[in-house]
Scaffold this motif. Structure first.
Motif, PDB file in Angstrom:
ATOM      1  N   CYS A 214       0.825  -1.208   0.000  1.00 58.31           N
ATOM      2  CA  CYS A 214       0.000   0.000   0.000  1.00 58.31           C
ATOM      3  C   CYS A 214       0.858   1.256   0.000  1.00 58.31           C
ATOM      4  N   CYS A 258      -4.380   3.263 -10.976  1.00 60.93           N
ATOM      5  CA  CYS A 258      -5.040   2.770  -9.771  1.00 60.93           C
ATOM      6  C   CYS A 258      -4.138   3.007  -8.577  1.00 60.93           C
ATOM      7  N   THR A 259      -4.639   2.709  -7.392  1.00 61.49           N
ATOM      8  CA  THR A 259      -3.826   2.849  -6.193  1.00 61.49           C
ATOM      9  C   THR A 259      -2.936   1.609  -6.034  1.00 61.49           C
ATOM     10  N   GLN A 262      -4.957  -1.392  -4.841  1.00 62.50           N
ATOM     11  CA  GLN A 262      -5.790  -1.938  -5.916  1.00 62.50           C
ATOM     12  C   GLN A 262      -4.972  -2.751  -6.900  1.00 62.50           C
ATOM     13  N   ASP A 285     -12.025   4.088   4.603  1.00 62.80           N
ATOM     14  CA  ASP A 285     -11.387   4.583   3.383  1.00 62.80           C
ATOM     15  C   ASP A 285     -10.547   3.481   2.734  1.00 62.80           C
ATOM     16  N   HIS A 286      -9.893   2.675   3.548  1.00 64.94           N
ATOM     17  CA  HIS A 286      -9.129   1.557   3.003  1.00 64.94           C
ATOM     18  C   HIS A 286     -10.059   0.505   2.398  1.00 64.94           C
ATOM     19  N   ASP A 289     -11.072   1.694  -0.990  1.00 64.40           N
ATOM     20  CA  ASP A 289      -9.910   1.572  -1.874  1.00 64.40           C
ATOM     21  C   ASP A 289      -9.736   0.123  -2.322  1.00 64.40           C
TER      22      ASP A 289
END
Length: 334
Positions: A214, A258-259, A262, A285-286, A289
């Protein structure tokens, strides 16, 4: 949200691991925050919730039961037995014990049903194979629970392909759950193929590599009780080496649009239709995501780059310490 098969159950391709709300990564969140998270997951399309007697020594099952029992028909419920907290010394302090004896599994199931506020658990895993008890005996006890209507299907966690086949000969195994991510490839040795052969789903825990995928983690700031402090990959030398993998990894996420989280989960979804990631989190929020990975499409060239960048040869350190390695039954790379 994509849908995938978990045995006879159709579930969200991305589930929710319910350990983080009370266990392992520092101080647990408040009961109210845990309840909000669980309900948010259900509202956002998660229909696969995974907990265990071990998590918070029953606290996770209790929270899941309180928050979700009113919506029981809307999701598939998985929990685990065979590893739980026991007052060994008689001083009120619970310690983790692996115990796969049939009587223990039956008692653990009865307690879990009460905490989860349900009449039946959809998927019940043997959390660890107790190597003092033949796998056939433990699975036989779980099959008795199926016949009694206490559980619907049986799963195994952290087992080898050979153990899976022995267990499957006693009773069909619906799912195997093991750590699997870009930085933990052990399932690729044999278990993934065995699952395909037997029609067993593969549930991947820690898909974002204990949070490593992450973004950079400052280990010195982790809670004293955070389990990553005792994991070899987060030791100073290994962590410093592993951090060098992140800039090129983050660059790939930018290219894809993307993050980083992800990207890690999407990579898993692309490894096979029988693979179901269950990222865990205590933050809404995580959660949002993570679930966004369902919409991320990776082309063949991107998959090749990811495979070459982060794998068993480029990651420094073992995933577990010596004690934990002795407790699991998974294959290891030479």
């Amino acid at each position: 949200m994509q849908q995938r098969q978990l045995g006879s159950f159709t579930v969200s391709a991305i589930g929710l691991g319910c350990m983080n709300i009370c266990h392992a990564y520092g101080a647990p969140v408040s009961e109210a925050q845990a309840e909000r998270l669980l309900l948010a997951a259900l509202d956002q399309g998660v229909t696969h919730f995974d907990t265990a007697a071990l998590y918070g020594f029953g606290a996770s099952e209790t929270l899941v039961g309180k928050a979700l029992s009113k919506h029981r028909s809307q999701f598939t419920l998985a929990s685990k037995c065979g590893m739980q907290g026991v007052d060994v010394a008689g001083d009120g302090k619970l310690v983790r014990v692996i115990d796969g004896r049939p009587a223990t599994l039956r008692a653990t199931c009865e307690a879990a049903l009460k905490r989860l506020r349900t009449d039946v658990i959809d998927l019940y895993y043997l959390h660890r194979w107790d190597k003092q008890v033949p796998i056939e005996d433990s699975v036989g006890a779980l099959s008795d629970l199926v016949r009694a209507g206490k559980i619907q299907t049986i799963g195994l966690s952290e087992v080898s392909a050979a153990t899976l086949r022995k267990a499957h000969a006693v009773h069909p195994i619906t799912a195997v759950q093991t750590e699997y991510s870009l930085w933990t490839r052990n399932p690729e040795i044999a278990v993934l193929d065995a699952c395909r052969e037997l029609g067993t789903a593969f549930v991947a825990f820690s898909p974002v590599a204990r949070g490593f995928l992450c973004g950079p983690i400052d280990v010195s700031t982790l809670d004293p009780k955070d389990i990553r402090r005792g994991m070899p990959r987060f030791s100073p030398e290994n962590h410093a080496a592993n951090l060098k993998l992140l800039p090129p990894y983050m660059a790939i996420a930018d290219e894809v649009g993307c993050t980083p989280a992800q990207l890690a989960i999407a990579w898993l979804l692309h490894q096979g239709e029988h693979i179901l990631p269950i990222p865990g989190t205590a933050r809404e929020d995580h959660l949002k995501d993570n679930l966004g990975a369902s919409d991320v499409k990776l082309d063949a060239a991107t998959l090749v780059k990811l495979d070459a960048l982060i794998n068993q040869q480029t990651v420094s350190g073992n995933r577990y310490n010596d004690q934990s390695n002795r407790e699991v039954d998974t294959e290891v790379f030479a």
